[in-house]
Design a protein around this motif. Structure first.
Motif, PDB file in Angstrom:
ATOM      1  N   ARG A   2       0.842  -1.198   0.000  1.00 56.48           N
ATOM      2  CA  ARG A   2       0.000   0.000   0.000  1.00 56.48           C
ATOM      3  C   ARG A   2       0.878   1.250   0.000  1.00 56.48           C
ATOM      4  NH1 ARG A   2      -4.383   1.221   4.788  1.00 56.48           N
ATOM      5  NH2 ARG A   2      -4.282   3.505   4.745  1.00 56.48           N
ATOM      6  N   LEU A   3       0.557   2.159  -0.917  1.00 53.67           N
ATOM      7  CA  LEU A   3       1.318   3.390  -1.057  1.00 53.67           C
ATOM      8  C   LEU A   3       0.385   4.562  -0.768  1.00 53.67           C
ATOM      9  CD1 LEU A   3       4.252   4.095  -2.005  1.00 53.67           C
ATOM     10  CD2 LEU A   3       3.260   4.573  -4.242  1.00 53.67           C
ATOM     11  N   ASP A   4       0.678   5.306   0.292  1.00 50.06           N
ATOM     12  CA  ASP A   4      -0.189   6.422   0.690  1.00 50.06           C
ATOM     13  C   ASP A   4       0.183   7.734   0.026  1.00 50.06           C
ATOM     14  OD1 ASP A   4      -1.676   4.780   2.386  1.00 50.06           O
ATOM     15  OD2 ASP A   4      -0.288   5.074   4.041  1.00 50.06           O
ATOM     16  N   ARG A   8     -30.095   3.391   4.608  1.00 51.33           N
ATOM     17  CA  ARG A   8     -31.436   3.024   5.089  1.00 51.33           C
ATOM     18  C   ARG A   8     -31.448   1.626   5.687  1.00 51.33           C
ATOM     19  NH1 ARG A   8     -32.787   5.481   0.124  1.00 51.33           N
ATOM     20  NH2 ARG A   8     -33.113   3.433  -0.850  1.00 51.33           N
ATOM     21  N   ALA A   9     -30.597   0.737   5.158  1.00 48.88           N
ATOM     22  CA  ALA A   9     -30.569  -0.648   5.635  1.00 48.88           C
ATOM     23  C   ALA A   9     -29.591  -0.857   6.788  1.00 48.88           C
ATOM     24  CB  ALA A   9     -30.206  -1.583   4.477  1.00 48.88           C
ATOM     25  N   GLY A  10     -28.891   0.215   7.174  1.00 51.19           N
ATOM     26  CA  GLY A  10     -27.930   0.082   8.260  1.00 51.19           C
ATOM     27  C   GLY A  10     -26.636  -0.598   7.858  1.00 51.19           C
ATOM     28  N   ILE A  11     -26.287  -0.514   6.576  1.00 45.53           N
ATOM     29  CA  ILE A  11     -25.054  -1.114   6.049  1.00 45.53           C
ATOM     30  C   ILE A  11     -24.041   0.000   5.807  1.00 45.53           C
ATOM     31  CG2 ILE A  11     -24.057  -2.462   4.166  1.00 45.53           C
ATOM     32  CD1 ILE A  11     -26.897  -3.540   3.624  1.00 45.53           C
ATOM     33  N   ASP A  12     -22.807  -0.204   6.208  1.00 43.83           N
ATOM     34  CA  ASP A  12     -21.760   0.788   5.970  1.00 43.83           C
ATOM     35  C   ASP A  12     -21.274   0.697   4.525  1.00 43.83           C
ATOM     36  OD1 ASP A  12     -21.769   1.768   8.586  1.00 43.83           O
ATOM     37  OD2 ASP A  12     -20.332   0.254   9.261  1.00 43.83           O
ATOM     38  N   TYR A  13     -21.488   1.771   3.760  1.00 44.88           N
ATOM     39  CA  TYR A  13     -21.012   1.811   2.373  1.00 44.88           C
ATOM     40  C   TYR A  13     -19.648   2.499   2.275  1.00 44.88           C
ATOM     41  CZ  TYR A  13     -21.260   2.211  -2.720  1.00 44.88           C
ATOM     42  OH  TYR A  13     -21.016   2.099  -4.076  1.00 44.88           O
ATOM     43  N   TYR A  14     -19.399   3.420   3.183  1.00 47.43           N
ATOM     44  CA  TYR A  14     -18.107   4.114   3.214  1.00 47.43           C
ATOM     45  C   TYR A  14     -17.347   3.695   4.472  1.00 47.43           C
ATOM     46  CZ  TYR A  14     -20.604   7.069  -0.135  1.00 47.43           C
ATOM     47  OH  TYR A  14     -21.327   7.524  -1.201  1.00 47.43           O
ATOM     48  N   PRO A  15     -16.015   3.593   4.374  1.00 49.50           N
ATOM     49  CA  PRO A  15     -15.198   3.926   3.205  1.00 49.50           C
ATOM     50  C   PRO A  15     -15.227   2.821   2.146  1.00 49.50           C
ATOM     51  CG  PRO A  15     -13.795   3.146   4.965  1.00 49.50           C
ATOM     52  CD  PRO A  15     -15.172   3.217   5.539  1.00 49.50           C
ATOM     53  N   LYS A  16     -14.943   3.223   0.932  1.00 46.47           N
ATOM     54  CA  LYS A  16     -14.842   2.298  -0.189  1.00 46.47           C
ATOM     55  C   LYS A  16     -13.522   2.573  -0.906  1.00 46.47           C
ATOM     56  CE  LYS A  16     -17.076   5.379  -3.523  1.00 46.47           C
ATOM     57  NZ  LYS A  16     -18.140   5.555  -4.528  1.00 46.47           N
ATOM     58  N   LEU A  17     -13.137   1.689  -1.811  1.00 54.53           N
ATOM     59  CA  LEU A  17     -11.905   1.856  -2.572  1.00 54.53           C
ATOM     60  C   LEU A  17     -12.245   2.176  -4.021  1.00 54.53           C
ATOM     61  CD1 LEU A  17      -8.760   1.552  -2.211  1.00 54.53           C
ATOM     62  CD2 LEU A  17      -9.018  -0.668  -3.326  1.00 54.53           C
ATOM     63  N   LEU A  18     -11.678   3.244  -4.539  1.00 51.92           N
ATOM     64  CA  LEU A  18     -11.938   3.671  -5.909  1.00 51.92           C
ATOM     65  C   LEU A  18     -10.647   3.698  -6.707  1.00 51.92           C
ATOM     66  CD1 LEU A  18     -13.773   5.010  -8.122  1.00 51.92           C
ATOM     67  CD2 LEU A  18     -13.027   7.204  -7.176  1.00 51.92           C
ATOM     68  N   GLU A  69      -9.120  -4.632   5.324  1.00 45.54           N
ATOM     69  CA  GLU A  69      -9.131  -3.199   5.593  1.00 45.54           C
ATOM     70  C   GLU A  69     -10.512  -2.674   5.995  1.00 45.54           C
ATOM     71  OE1 GLU A  69      -6.641  -0.879   5.560  1.00 45.54           O
ATOM     72  OE2 GLU A  69      -5.242  -2.565   5.404  1.00 45.54           O
ATOM     73  N   GLY A  70     -11.511  -3.540   5.994  1.00 50.23           N
ATOM     74  CA  GLY A  70     -12.855  -3.100   6.341  1.00 50.23           C
ATOM     75  C   GLY A  70     -13.490  -2.188   5.317  1.00 50.23           C
TER      76      GLY A  70
END
Length: 374
Positions: A5-7, A89-99, A134-135
């Motif tokens: 991983r490169l930050d 609305r469903a209580g699901i974590d969408y963020y963070p995501k990888l783009l 990484e969750g």
């Protein structure tokens, strides 16, 4: 396979990174992406955290995915806001995501950078495990080229999404009149009238390459660029420093056309060139003038492409106003990996229906092109 991983691109040399980047693709060069990072156009404050994934073998870089950890979906041009809303609305974590994408630039091109095809395949195969560790809820690879499309189609779990843009093709026109001669009589008269209206207001145009633009002119370019956001009450994605850094690092790829009235600049369009393509990216003006946008952003670019023998002109996102000026529909591709099974099933169904609509729209759009039907 472990992914490195490169930050920050500052941690890798331009020579090592660019060895994986096709010479015709300016948006993935170390100079462009590092200018975004070093100018503070990207970073945690912006919701775009660089997270480039690399595959090394025997100490050599073999593959890379230029990627970002995202806490929102702005600046991507492949819209997944409804998916995020459904998750909330469903209580699901969408963020963070990888783009994996070029920030703020809806340009298609290489996304999977690899010395060999098998290296790219190995990196993609390791990506689901990386998301889990990484969750991250999902991975999104936007505006892909055929090489990435082929690789992703062979990986399990990825969903393909189609979009539609409008590009102008230079069919070896000798000049703008040669292009006009391919149009229907009504459309030919309309374009000629638009250009005459702009010329009648006393406008003149000057094309500059990156090394020819002074810092004072970059101040003007940025003022125009920022104004396009200000009138919509939005904050610009890019900082002023980005333009100076890019001019320092890859001036040969930069093209700026200045629109002047009474020898005073009032508008500009910023573009990049790479390979056989001209990419119109940013436009802005300090006052409103009739038809100036069409002349500066479209007709000037077409003139320039003809004069320089450039084959393709990609003038940016959105389209109907381009369509009637000869920009043809082009299907774009993006790919999405969603870890939540329920979300994946719902999105898969949506994309199946959306695909039919996109293809039908592109086909219908072709009927509105201004070319003569011989």
């Amino acid at each position: 396979m472990p992914l490195h991983r490169l930050d920050s691109l500052s941690a890798i040399s331009a020579q090592e990174w660019d060895a994986l980047v096709p010479a015709s693709q300016p948006f993935l060069r170390h100079a462009f992406l590092s200018a975004l990072e070093d100018s503070a156009s990207l970073g945690p404050h912006s919701g775009w955290q660089p997270e480039h994934l690399l595959h090394y073998e025997d100490g050599q870089l073999h593959a890379a995915l230029p990627s970002y950890r995202k806490w929102h979906s702005y600046g991507e041009y492949v819209f997944d806001h409804e998916w995020a809303d459904a998750c909330e609305r469903a209580g699901i974590d969408y963020y963070p995501k990888l783009l994996t994408a070029v920030p703020f630039s809806p340009v298609s091109g290489p996304r999977l950078l690899a010395a060999r095809a098998e290296d790219g395949f190995a990196l993609l195969a390791a990506l689901p495990g990386y998301l889990e560790s990484e969750g991250l809820s999902s991975a999104h690879i936007n505006f892909t080229d055929p090489l990435a499309d082929n690789a992703l189609a062979q990986q399990p779990g990825w969903l393909q999404r189609l979009g539609c843009q409008f590009h102008w093709q230079n069919r070896e026109y000798r000049d703008f009149q040669d292009f006009l001669d391919t149009l229907s009589s009504r459309k030919r008269k309309q374009m000629r009238k638009e250009r005459e209206q702009v010329a009648g207001q006393g406008f003149e145009f000057e094309w500059l390459e990156g090394h020819q633009v002074s810092e004072a002119q970059w101040d003007f370019v940025y003022a125009c660029y920022a104004n396009t956001y200000a009138i919509r009450r939005r904050t610009p994605y890019l900082t002023r420093a980005f333009f100076s850094l890019l001019a320092e690092r890859m001036p040969e790829a930069i093209r700026v056309v200045m629109a002047k009235q009474a020898n005073q600049p009032v508008a500009m369009a910023f573009s990049l060139v790479g390979g056989d393509s001209l990419y119109g990216r940013y436009w802005g003006c300090l006052a409103e003038f009739d038809r100036l946008h069409f002349e500066t952003c479209f007709y000037q670019g077409m003139d320039y492409a003809i004069a320089q023998g450039i084959q393709r002109f990609d003038a940016g996102a959105q389209g109907e106003h381009k369509l009637i000026r000869g920009f043809e529909p082009v299907i774009t591709h993006s790919w999405h990996y969603l870890r939540h099974a329920g979300l994946k099933a719902a999105v898969s169904d949506f994309l199946r229906r959306e695909r039919e609509g996109v293809l039908a729209y592109a086909q219908e759009a072709r009927s509105a092109l201004p070319y003569r039907q011989d």
